[in-house]
Scaffold this active site. Structure first.
Site, mmCIF file in Angstrom:
data_model
loop_
_atom_site.group_PDB
_atom_site.id
_atom_site.type_symbol
_atom_site.label_atom_id
_atom_site.label_comp_id
_atom_site.label_asym_id
_atom_site.label_seq_id
_atom_site.Cartn_x
_atom_site.Cartn_y
_atom_site.Cartn_z
ATOM 1 N N HIS B 158 -0.102 55.358 1.193
ATOM 2 C CA HIS B 158 -1.290 54.605 1.484
ATOM 3 C C HIS B 158 -1.250 53.308 1.944
ATOM 4 C CE1 HIS B 158 -5.770 54.062 0.551
ATOM 5 N NE2 HIS B 158 -5.405 52.707 0.523
ATOM 6 N N CYS B 159 -1.610 52.924 3.229
ATOM 7 C CA CYS B 159 -1.484 51.533 3.648
ATOM 8 C C CYS B 159 -2.536 50.719 3.705
ATOM 9 C CB CYS B 159 -0.933 51.815 5.096
ATOM 10 S SG CYS B 159 -0.432 50.437 6.022
ATOM 11 N N PRO B 160 -2.477 49.640 2.695
ATOM 12 C CA PRO B 160 -3.565 48.781 2.659
ATOM 13 C C PRO B 160 -3.855 48.055 4.204
ATOM 14 C CG PRO B 160 -1.808 47.997 1.408
ATOM 15 C CD PRO B 160 -1.511 49.349 2.022
ATOM 16 N N GLY B 163 -6.058 50.298 5.927
ATOM 17 C CA GLY B 163 -7.212 50.492 5.164
ATOM 18 C C GLY B 163 -7.278 52.211 4.953
#
Lengths: 157, 339
Positions: B158-160, B163
């Site tokens: 999951h890449c912040p 997003g």
């Protein structure tokens, strides 16, 4: 609410007895392929060869969609060169094959499965995880087991 | 007793479980926390805006007019890849409907069914775990993202910054984003240095200060700002691109790498790898574009029944599709056997 009334009438004539789920076959990797093992619940409802033909044809369609070869490279490189904007106007190969699959399933349902009281659900509506086959029972002729749509694996017939 | 049935058509995305946010009537799908994504957008557009405003006029005149043109193309490509990664469905697996989930349920009192299924993939035993939230046995390489509360196929991470989750459907866009961003950062960094060097060569710092007394210190400080941003971005983004290039050549996901699924004592046993770097790269980058199985914009009929005896409205959601016509064939087949 005419649609509501029609379904009420229909529900009086045939009831959903059970659902069979054909699982994915991962023996060759993560490509989309379904098991061709004939489920026991369908033994009295449809011939084994017809069922296997359906699943094998579906597997062939999915293999065609996911094939990695000259055409997929071309599509990939062309799309990348246009920053994937080309997909706003063009359909991907996978989407084209999915349309063919939907038509095939509709055809199989009309010609083979519905006349035997079965209905196949397109795997894409179940996240490509399973082929769901709904088994219907004639409410008029079946005895005490009609009326409920319980789907435990050990329904007494 | 009177009853009123209110029917309204809703789109499927409105009824999807999970912690995603949807925009543009279901066309855009992102994670809930978008703050870091806005920061990424700001950094990229801000630095590029400064570059186009302050460096490019000088470089276009004194060096080559193709420099800003190429920078614009590269910037547009970076933005396209970023938005594609952020807005698309990463490969979310829909939750199992009750009948499918019931296949594993047994009445209380009996031993619960096994929650791990072993499958053999290319002569390698892989364990498929059962997901209690989604009520499915996760396909190989799928994982449940706790931030988005979805099972994602070929889950990478999951890449912040983006997003969104990175999974089967948007991994190549994510990789092209990091690659093109590395190139853009190197490009801007290089030409900033070139710009400063050229200006100082053209007559020394002091002379140029005399020419443009008011603006040169501002321009210099902006150039320094760009250089700093690019410098720090360079190390992280180029490093990330290198890491993902390594993963692609081995056909592994970040998730598998972190868990050590195919390293250590399991080294060389990755059943998904073609044991050939070119083939692995081709599969990941030039493979088929998988469709979304979520059907976010499909229509559902929501029937809300409000009766005077029971003031709590009962809502049922159904998808009346072409199965209606097929159901008629089923019914007529039973009529045939009766008569």
């Amino acid at each position: 609410f005419p649609q509501f009334h029609n379904l009420q009438e229909l529900r009086h004539s045939a009831s959903l007895a059970n659902k069979v789920f054909i699982q994915r076959d991962y023996s060759e990797g993560t490509t989309c392929k379904f098991q061709t093992k004939f489920p026991s619940e369908l033994e009295s409802r449809i011939e084994r060869t017809l069922f296997e033909d359906t699943v094998k044809t579906l597997n062939n369609y999915y293999a065609e969609a996911e094939k990695i070869g000259g055409q997929s490279y071309l599509e990939g490189c062309l799309a990348c060169a246009t920053a994937y904007l080309i997909f706003l106007c063009m359909e991907t190969r996978y989407e084209k094959v999915l349309k063919k699959i939907a038509k095939y399933i509709q055809e199989q349902n009309e010609k083979i499965y519905a006349p035997r009281g079965l209905l196949i659900t397109d795997p894409i509506e179940r996240g490509m995880r399973v082929i769901e086959i709904s088994i219907y029972e004639d409410r008029g002729s079946s005895g005490s087991s009609s009326g409920s749509s319980s789907v435990s694996g050990s329904t007494a017939r | 007793m009177s009853a009123v049935m209110i029917t309204r058509k809703v789109r499927k995305w409105e009824k999807l479980p999970g912690k995603n946010t949807f925009c543009c009537d279901g066309r855009v799908m992102m994670a809930r926390q978008k703050g870091v994504f806005y920061l990424t957008l700001f950094l990229i557009t801000g630095t590029c805006a400064l570059f186009f405003a302050f460096e490019c006029p000088y470089l276009a005149v004194h060096l080559c007019p193709a420099i800003p043109v190429f920078a614009v193309l590269l910037f547009l490509f970076v933005m396209a890849m970023l938005l594609r990664t952020s807005f698309s469905d990463p490969g979310v697996l829909p939750r199992a409907l009750p009948e499918e989930a019931a296949n594993g349920n047994v009445p209380a009192g009996q031993r619960p069914p096994p929650r791990i299924r072993n499958v053999q993939i290319n002569n390698q035993i892989v364990k498929l775990k059962y997901c209690y939230t989604c009520k499915i046995f996760r396909p190989p390489r799928a994982s449940h993202c706790s931030i988005c509360d979805n099972c994602v196929d070929r889950f990478d991470h999951h890449c912040p910054w983006v997003g969104n989750c990175v999974g089967k459907r948007n991994y190549r866009y994510f990789y092209l984003f990091t690659l093109s961003l590395s190139l853009l950062t190197i490009y801007i960094f290089t030409f900033d240095i070139v710009h400063v060097v050229m200006r100082s060569m053209n007559g020394g710092f002091l002379n140029t200060l005399k020419e443009t007394p008011g603006t040169y210190p501002l321009k210099l400080s902006l150039t320094v700002l760009e250089v700093l941003v690019c410098f720090f971005t360079l190390w992280s983004v180029v490093g990330l691109t290198g890491f993902h290039t390594y993963l692609i050549s081995l056909n592994q996901t970040t998730n598998e790498d972190i868990k050590g699924s195919w390293s250590g004592k399991n080294r060389g046993q990755n059943p998904y790898s073609h044991k050939n770097i070119i083939k692995n790269c081709c599969e990941v980058l030039c493979g088929p574009t998988y469709p979304s199985v979520l059907d976010r914009r499909g229509l559902l009929q929501e029937d809300t029944l409000i009766s005077s005896s029971n003031p709590v409205p009962q809502t049922t959601v159904s998808a009346h599709k072409h199965t209606h016509a097929l159901f008629l064939i089923v019914v007529s087949s039973f009529r045939h056997t009766d008569s």
